[in-house]
Design an enzyme around this catalytic site. Structure first.
Site, mmCIF file in Angstrom:
data_model
loop_
_atom_site.group_PDB
_atom_site.id
_atom_site.type_symbol
_atom_site.label_atom_id
_atom_site.label_comp_id
_atom_site.label_asym_id
_atom_site.label_seq_id
_atom_site.Cartn_x
_atom_site.Cartn_y
_atom_site.Cartn_z
ATOM 1 N N TYR A 228 14.335 0.267 14.154
ATOM 2 C CA TYR A 228 13.773 1.548 13.732
ATOM 3 C C TYR A 228 13.595 2.407 14.974
ATOM 4 O O TYR A 228 13.668 1.928 16.111
ATOM 5 C CB TYR A 228 12.425 1.365 13.016
ATOM 6 C CG TYR A 228 11.378 0.665 13.847
ATOM 7 C CD1 TYR A 228 10.500 1.367 14.665
ATOM 8 C CD2 TYR A 228 11.272 -0.728 13.830
ATOM 9 C CE1 TYR A 228 9.549 0.716 15.444
ATOM 10 C CE2 TYR A 228 10.321 -1.391 14.601
ATOM 11 C CZ TYR A 228 9.468 -0.673 15.406
ATOM 12 O OH TYR A 228 8.540 -1.309 16.176
ATOM 13 N N HIS B 35 -3.929 -6.342 19.623
ATOM 14 C CA HIS B 35 -2.580 -6.162 19.085
ATOM 15 C C HIS B 35 -2.318 -4.675 18.913
ATOM 16 O O HIS B 35 -2.740 -4.055 17.928
ATOM 17 C CB HIS B 35 -2.402 -6.880 17.751
ATOM 18 C CG HIS B 35 -0.978 -6.890 17.281
ATOM 19 N ND1 HIS B 35 -0.167 -8.004 17.393
ATOM 20 C CD2 HIS B 35 -0.207 -5.919 16.722
ATOM 21 C CE1 HIS B 35 1.036 -7.713 16.912
ATOM 22 N NE2 HIS B 35 1.034 -6.444 16.502
ATOM 23 N N CYS B 36 -1.611 -4.103 19.870
ATOM 24 C CA CYS B 36 -1.265 -2.682 19.827
ATOM 25 C C CYS B 36 0.008 -2.486 20.637
ATOM 26 O O CYS B 36 0.437 -3.374 21.370
ATOM 27 C CB CYS B 36 -2.408 -1.806 20.362
ATOM 28 S SG CYS B 36 -3.201 -2.415 21.866
ATOM 29 N N HIS B 37 0.613 -1.330 20.486
ATOM 30 C CA HIS B 37 1.916 -1.073 21.096
ATOM 31 C C HIS B 37 1.911 0.253 21.844
ATOM 32 O O HIS B 37 1.109 1.147 21.552
ATOM 33 C CB HIS B 37 3.007 -1.005 20.021
ATOM 34 C CG HIS B 37 2.981 -2.111 19.027
ATOM 35 N ND1 HIS B 37 3.407 -3.388 19.325
ATOM 36 C CD2 HIS B 37 2.569 -2.146 17.731
ATOM 37 C CE1 HIS B 37 3.267 -4.156 18.248
ATOM 38 N NE2 HIS B 37 2.751 -3.411 17.277
ATOM 39 N N HIS C 87 -1.133 -10.433 11.963
ATOM 40 C CA HIS C 87 -1.429 -9.688 10.731
ATOM 41 C C HIS C 87 -1.867 -10.584 9.566
ATOM 42 O O HIS C 87 -1.438 -10.378 8.427
ATOM 43 C CB HIS C 87 -0.209 -8.864 10.307
ATOM 44 C CG HIS C 87 0.345 -7.971 11.377
ATOM 45 N ND1 HIS C 87 -0.477 -7.242 12.228
ATOM 46 C CD2 HIS C 87 1.624 -7.700 11.752
ATOM 47 C CE1 HIS C 87 0.292 -6.554 13.066
ATOM 48 N NE2 HIS C 87 1.555 -6.820 12.812
ATOM 49 N N ASP D 52 -3.079 -2.605 15.712
ATOM 50 C CA ASP D 52 -1.641 -2.466 15.450
ATOM 51 C C ASP D 52 -1.170 -1.025 15.636
ATOM 52 O O ASP D 52 -0.101 -0.637 15.157
ATOM 53 C CB ASP D 52 -1.259 -2.976 14.053
ATOM 54 C CG ASP D 52 0.244 -3.166 13.888
ATOM 55 O OD1 ASP D 52 0.929 -3.455 14.900
ATOM 56 O OD2 ASP D 52 0.753 -3.026 12.756
ATOM 57 N N ARG E 19 6.669 -12.942 22.235
ATOM 58 C CA ARG E 19 6.687 -12.754 20.786
ATOM 59 C C ARG E 19 8.036 -13.105 20.182
ATOM 60 O O ARG E 19 9.088 -12.831 20.756
ATOM 61 C CB ARG E 19 6.360 -11.298 20.452
ATOM 62 C CG ARG E 19 6.046 -11.057 18.986
ATOM 63 C CD ARG E 19 5.826 -9.584 18.712
ATOM 64 N NE ARG E 19 5.047 -9.376 17.489
ATOM 65 C CZ ARG E 19 5.097 -8.281 16.750
ATOM 66 N NH1 ARG E 19 5.889 -7.284 17.107
ATOM 67 N NH2 ARG E 19 4.365 -8.156 15.662
#
Length: 293
Positions: free
Chosen positions: A46, A28-30, A178, A246, A121
């Site tokens: 944001y 889980h990363c962006h 999470h 994350d 998602r």
């Protein structure tokens, strides 16, 4: 130039004391931008600083991560190119989770699948837009089912009991982000966490990500008050738990150092067998890393 509305990640990633096993997966990363090449969505909730592929690779090299799953964040809307392009140059080391809506064609969905996407998602979190349209949600589920994709679901903890029955009836596997965003200060017996554990016990489609310790923690760095929650999750269904950083940590109260997050792993999974499952074999199974197309 865009003015960021949230801070970027800690630029001084500490080399963790815990050595990750070969092919460990940050599940889980962006990747954010760069926005000049991959524009941010006009209606984004944001604006992050750019956190592009080069920084992404450098982070994982420092941590010892061998594989990664890029979760295409809401800041990019339904434009999945940033993850698609990263997978294409990863030599099989990356997979991704898409943001899509029911406007996507079956042809475009297949293109994402062929490009390395294995899930999509939906955000139910209030500060990211709230509950998705029920009709859109159900139609997307029907579209992804033939591909074997899973749903990646992001909830506010308070809403988990509300959606528990809906989740149990889903026709596809699903991951809960999470650790359900539970609050450590509310203890292991809080209703949202009991709901999460109950889902893991009775629904074999339910997977949970032991990431977001900085979101679960009530005490702040180094976020060790999240460990009992992660430990309970791992013990409950060790074959359906995955881990992630994350990175680059959008919308957190206290910015973590990713080296510290890696060093939490042996606290909630001290056994080598469990470490191998949550870091290597479980993500390989869910995201088909080892499958030959």
């Amino acid at each position: 130039m865009l003015t960021p509305t949230i801070p970027g990640p800690d630029p001084n990633t500490r080399t963790p004391r815990f050595k990750l096993p070969p092919l460990a997966c940050d599940a889980h990363c962006h990747i954010f931008g760069p926005h000049a090449k991959y524009p941010y969505a006009p209606d984004r909730p944001y604006t992050p600083p750019d956190a592009g592929l080069d920084d992404f690779r450098a982070l994982h090299a420092r941590l010892g991560v061998g594989r990664a799953v890029i979760v295409n964040a809401s800041v990019h809307g339904t434009d999945n190119r940033v993850a698609l392009d990263a997978i294409a140059v990863s030599n099989g080391a990356y997979r991704a989770v898409a943001n899509i809506d029911d406007g996507i064609s079956e042809r475009d969905l297949r293109a994402l699948h062929d490009g390395g996407f294995r899930g999509c998602r939906f955000n139910f979190v209030r500060h990211l837009g709230g509950v998705p349209d029920k009709r859109v949600f159900e139609r997307v589920v029907a579209m992804i089912a033939p591909l074997g994709w899973h749903l990646d679901l992001h909830f506010d903890a308070i809403d988990l009991p509300v959606y528990a029955e809906m989740l149990a009836k889903l026709p596809v596997r699903y991951t809960i982000d999470h650790m359900g965003r539970v609050k450590a200060a509310d203890g292991l017996d809080q209703l949202p966490f009991r709901t999460l554990i109950d889902l893991m016990q009775r629904d074999e489609k339910c997977w949970v990500k032991v990431c977001g310790s900085e979101r679960v923690s009530s005490a702040g760095p180094p976020f060790t008050d999240s460990v009992p929650f992660a430990r309970r999750i791992v013990e409950t269904a060790p074959d359906r738990v995955i881990w992630g950083t994350d990175w680059p940590h959008p919308n957190v109260k206290a910015m973590p150092n990713d080296g510290d997050l890696v060093d939490l792993i042996p606290l909630f999974a001290p056994e080598a067998e469990l470490q191998q499952k949550i870091l290597v074999s479980n993500p390989a199974k869910l995201f088909e890393f080892d499958r030959q197309e």
